[in-house]
Scaffold this motif. Structure first.
Motif, PDB file in Angstrom:
ATOM      1  N   ALA A 140      52.505  32.459  32.297  1.00  0.00           N
ATOM      2  CA  ALA A 140      52.326  33.394  31.184  1.00  0.00           C
ATOM      3  C   ALA A 140      51.146  34.320  31.435  1.00  0.00           C
ATOM      4  O   ALA A 140      51.209  35.530  31.142  1.00  0.00           O
ATOM      5  CB  ALA A 140      52.134  32.618  29.880  1.00  0.00           C
ATOM      6  N   ASP A 141      50.056  33.787  31.996  1.00  0.00           N
ATOM      7  CA  ASP A 141      48.884  34.611  32.293  1.00  0.00           C
ATOM      8  C   ASP A 141      49.202  35.648  33.368  1.00  0.00           C
ATOM      9  O   ASP A 141      48.764  36.806  33.288  1.00  0.00           O
ATOM     10  CB  ASP A 141      47.722  33.728  32.750  1.00  0.00           C
ATOM     11  N   ILE A 142      49.946  35.237  34.387  1.00  0.00           N
ATOM     12  CA  ILE A 142      50.327  36.171  35.454  1.00  0.00           C
ATOM     13  C   ILE A 142      51.178  37.302  34.887  1.00  0.00           C
ATOM     14  O   ILE A 142      50.935  38.488  35.151  1.00  0.00           O
ATOM     15  CB  ILE A 142      51.092  35.430  36.570  1.00  0.00           C
ATOM     16  N   GLU A 143      52.183  36.927  34.098  1.00  0.00           N
ATOM     17  CA  GLU A 143      53.080  37.944  33.542  1.00  0.00           C
ATOM     18  C   GLU A 143      52.335  38.888  32.608  1.00  0.00           C
ATOM     19  O   GLU A 143      52.533  40.108  32.646  1.00  0.00           O
ATOM     20  CB  GLU A 143      54.231  37.270  32.801  1.00  0.00           C
ATOM     21  N   GLN A 144      51.459  38.341  31.774  1.00  0.00           N
ATOM     22  CA  GLN A 144      50.713  39.187  30.843  1.00  0.00           C
ATOM     23  C   GLN A 144      49.776  40.133  31.593  1.00  0.00           C
ATOM     24  O   GLN A 144      49.631  41.305  31.226  1.00  0.00           O
ATOM     25  CB  GLN A 144      49.919  38.324  29.866  1.00  0.00           C
ATOM     26  N   ALA A 145      49.139  39.633  32.662  1.00  0.00           N
ATOM     27  CA  ALA A 145      48.239  40.476  33.444  1.00  0.00           C
ATOM     28  C   ALA A 145      48.998  41.634  34.092  1.00  0.00           C
ATOM     29  O   ALA A 145      48.562  42.794  34.044  1.00  0.00           O
ATOM     30  CB  ALA A 145      47.533  39.639  34.507  1.00  0.00           C
TER      31      ALA A 145
END
Length: 321
Positions: free
Chosen positions: A298-303
């Motif tokens: 989720a952090d990768i996608e949001q970034a």
């Protein structure tokens, strides 16, 4: 190996690009250390020529590093016990993992004999950190010492250690390598890396995606989270590489910061065609995460989505993972 010092920048902001062949990973530690020395030496000579600096001291610096065994060690100030019968001296050494180790030596203050030594303690990676640790050393009783064995770059985070000199030190002598002698096989002759001096404009800004995470005792990133990030950015999916290559930007570097005092969120910085992204999470929340893999994804996608919106890039490819 190619070393390319970059000149044409304001003095004090010099840098160098070092191209390292994969075969370097198979070299023994001493040869890798020698290669690092040669790269730094040739970088400094390239910068000296470009800046008009006198280079006559570089030879003596090179020899000094060889004479020191291609390592770095430092001795702190001794502290005497309340009874004046003992003293403890901290000794530091920078290790191959990038961090220091601090060993405490217990001396008989009256006879000036070395009695025992502690186990190596994890220390920070700079001389400033070594000095802060040395300054923190104190006797709490006549048999116990305390110190901030790990003191970070800003002196904000310290790991405090307390040791009994009677039960937690090992008798001397120990089998140790002699200090201050040049290791066998470290001579003046070596294969010098190719060197070229270039300007920043000559360094081709090839599209590139990379990531990193803060390390050290302070930062407790779950291993599953770190592994997920490493797998994604270590070998990014082809569709992600092609998506980034369609932009007119050069490097995308995403840093995952898990810190006790940081505020959660994503920050984007730009310098020329390079983009730096900070993904911040308070580390206590990270440790309590029941599904660190899903959180990392989720952090990768949001970034990446934030980067897409900031620079008006094409839609992210799907599926992302």
């Amino acid at each position: 190996m190619t070393v390319a010092p970059v000149v044409g920048r304001p003095e004090g902001f010099e840098m160098s690009h070092v191209g390292v062949p994969e075969a370097v990973a198979t070299l023994p530690p001493l040869k890798r250390a020698r290669l690092v020395l040669d790269a730094i030496d040739q970088t400094m000579r390239g910068l000296a020529a470009a800046r008009g600096w006198p280079a006559d001291q570089l030879d003596s610096c090179y020899e000094h590093v060889l004479d020191g065994g291609l390592g770095f060690s430092w001795e702190g100030r001794s502290k005497t016990s309340p009874s004046r019968r003992r003293r403890v001296t901290p000794r530091f050494e920078l290790m191959d993992d990038g961090y220091g180790r601090c060993t405490l030596e217990l001396w008989n203050h009256r006879t000036d004999e070395l009695v025992s030594v502690s186990e190596p303690l994890l220390a920070y990676s700079t001389i400033e950190g070594f000095k802060r640790t040395s300054q923190s050393l104190t006797w709490t009783t006549d048999t116990t010492v305390r110190l901030d064995s790990y003191s970070d770059a800003f002196g904000v985070f310290d790991v405090q250690t307390e040791l009994s000199v009677e039960s937690e030190f090992h008798p001397w002598p120990l089998l140790v390598a002699p200090k201050g002698r040049r290791p066998a096989g470290v001579g003046l002759s070596s294969v010098q890396p190719d060197v070229s001096v270039v300007t920043p404009e000559a360094v081709a800004p090839a599209p590139r995606i990379s990531a990193g995470a803060n390390t050290g005792p302070r930062y407790k990133i779950p291993s599953a989270y770190r592994r997920t990030v490493g797998q994604f950015f270590g070998s990014p999916p082809r569709r992600i590489v092609e998506w980034w290559a369609q932009s007119d930007l050069a490097e995308l570097n995403v840093i995952f910061i898990h810190d006790p005092g940081c505020r959660p969120g994503i920050r984007i910085y730009q310098r020329g065609k390079d983009v730096l992204v900070h993904v911040r999470r308070p580390s206590p929340d990270s440790q309590a995460d029941a599904d660190p893999v899903a959180t990392a994804q989720a952090d990768i996608e949001q970034a990446l989505e934030r980067v897409r919106g900031r620079f008006k890039l094409n839609a992210l490819p799907t599926p992302l993972f």
